[in-house]
Design a protein around this motif. Structure first.
Motif, PDB file in Angstrom:
ATOM      1  N   ARG A 152       0.861  -1.192   0.000  1.00 19.00           N
ATOM      2  CA  ARG A 152       0.000   0.000   0.000  1.00 19.00           C
ATOM      3  C   ARG A 152       0.893   1.236   0.000  1.00 19.00           C
ATOM      4  O   ARG A 152       1.830   1.327   0.783  1.00 19.00           O
ATOM      5  N   GLU A 153       0.630   2.168  -0.916  1.00 20.50           N
ATOM      6  CA  GLU A 153       1.443   3.383  -1.013  1.00 20.50           C
ATOM      7  C   GLU A 153       0.531   4.601  -1.167  1.00 20.50           C
ATOM      8  O   GLU A 153       0.191   4.999  -2.289  1.00 20.50           O
ATOM      9  N   PRO A 154       0.140   5.209  -0.038  1.00 18.96           N
ATOM     10  CA  PRO A 154      -0.805   6.338  -0.070  1.00 18.96           C
ATOM     11  C   PRO A 154      -0.379   7.490  -0.975  1.00 18.96           C
ATOM     12  O   PRO A 154      -1.236   8.232  -1.469  1.00 18.96           O
ATOM     13  N   ALA A 155       0.914   7.648  -1.245  1.00 13.68           N
ATOM     14  CA  ALA A 155       1.379   8.733  -2.124  1.00 13.68           C
ATOM     15  C   ALA A 155       0.765   8.628  -3.519  1.00 13.68           C
ATOM     16  O   ALA A 155       0.653   9.635  -4.223  1.00 13.68           O
ATOM     17  N   GLY A 156       0.359   7.435  -3.927  1.00 12.66           N
ATOM     18  CA  GLY A 156      -0.232   7.256  -5.252  1.00 12.66           C
ATOM     19  C   GLY A 156      -1.745   7.258  -5.277  1.00 12.66           C
ATOM     20  O   GLY A 156      -2.350   7.056  -6.333  1.00 12.66           O
ATOM     21  N   ASP A 157      -2.384   7.485  -4.116  1.00 17.72           N
ATOM     22  CA  ASP A 157      -3.854   7.489  -4.061  1.00 17.72           C
ATOM     23  C   ASP A 157      -4.434   8.507  -5.040  1.00 17.72           C
ATOM     24  O   ASP A 157      -3.825   9.556  -5.287  1.00 17.72           O
ATOM     25  N   LEU A 158      -5.593   8.203  -5.582  1.00 17.93           N
ATOM     26  CA  LEU A 158      -6.285   9.114  -6.490  1.00 17.93           C
ATOM     27  C   LEU A 158      -7.654   9.459  -5.923  1.00 17.93           C
ATOM     28  O   LEU A 158      -8.396   8.576  -5.503  1.00 17.93           O
ATOM     29  N   GLU A 159      -7.962  10.730  -5.924  1.00 15.15           N
ATOM     30  CA  GLU A 159      -9.303  11.202  -5.568  1.00 15.15           C
ATOM     31  C   GLU A 159      -9.934  11.726  -6.847  1.00 15.15           C
ATOM     32  O   GLU A 159      -9.570  12.798  -7.323  1.00 15.15           O
ATOM     33  N   LEU A 160     -10.823  10.953  -7.421  1.00 14.64           N
ATOM     34  CA  LEU A 160     -11.505  11.356  -8.642  1.00 14.64           C
ATOM     35  C   LEU A 160     -12.904  11.831  -8.279  1.00 14.64           C
ATOM     36  O   LEU A 160     -13.399  11.511  -7.196  1.00 14.64           O
ATOM     37  N   PRO A 161     -13.566  12.561  -9.163  1.00 15.44           N
ATOM     38  CA  PRO A 161     -14.907  13.061  -8.824  1.00 15.44           C
ATOM     39  C   PRO A 161     -15.881  11.936  -8.424  1.00 15.44           C
ATOM     40  O   PRO A 161     -16.714  12.129  -7.554  1.00 15.44           O
TER      41      PRO A 161
END
Length: 174
Positions: A152-161
């Protein structure tokens, strides 16, 4: 059917004539899984169209199918580094997307040979890592990848609409 018939499954590169079957498999698998695990998730017609557009995906990514007796029962795609549509955040990494198996193969181990094929190609490409995203709340999917060594690498998380995605990465030794 020993090992759920998996010994008769053939993993091969997707062909144009597979596009419709792959698209329907993706829509069915994603909707069915999320209906069980995350009932609040709704797939828009736009998202279904995107999942069904396998021809466009094959133009930029490597797409595999798992075939059993002429039937497409699984699929996965791997975007090369820098390809259009890649969501990889690690420089030079490949992006794994759209892993799905037919509903009657869920939990039977069919994802293993599909992921083996994708990881083998990533190593041939000499990429430093494979990146992927999992819908937030889909813990079982995250565990599937973690069992294969993804972290798991939170730095790559994406928040899309329309969705929150959690990032995972499998790094290869230099």
């Amino acid at each position: 059917m020993s090992t759920h018939g998996l010994e008769r499954v053939v993993i091969r590169e997707a062909r144009p004539e597979d596009d419709a079957a792959i698209g329907e498999l993706l829509v069915e698998a994603f909707i069915t899984q999320y209906a069980k695990k995350l009932p609040e998730v709704r797939y828009t017609e736009e998202r279904k169209r995107e999942l069904r557009d396998v021809e466009a995906k094959r133009a930029v990514a490597k797409v595999w199918v798992a075939e059993l007796e002429g039937r497409v029962v699984g699929t996965v795609a791997l975007w090369p580094p820098g390809a259009p549509g890649s969501e990889a955040w690690v420089p030079g990494a490949a992006d794994l997307r759209h892993l799905a198996t037919s509903v009657d193969f869920h939990g039977k181990g069919l994802s293993t040979p599909l992921l083996d094929a994708a990881e083998r190609l990533a190593r041939e490409w000499h990429v430093p890592a494979i990146c992927l995203h999992v819908r937030k709340g889909a813990e079982g999917v995250g565990r599937l990848y973690q069992r294969r060594g993804f972290v798991r690498e939170p730095a790559g998380d994406l928040e899309l609409p329309s969705v929150s995605l959690e990032a995972y990465v499998l790094r290869f030794p230099a």
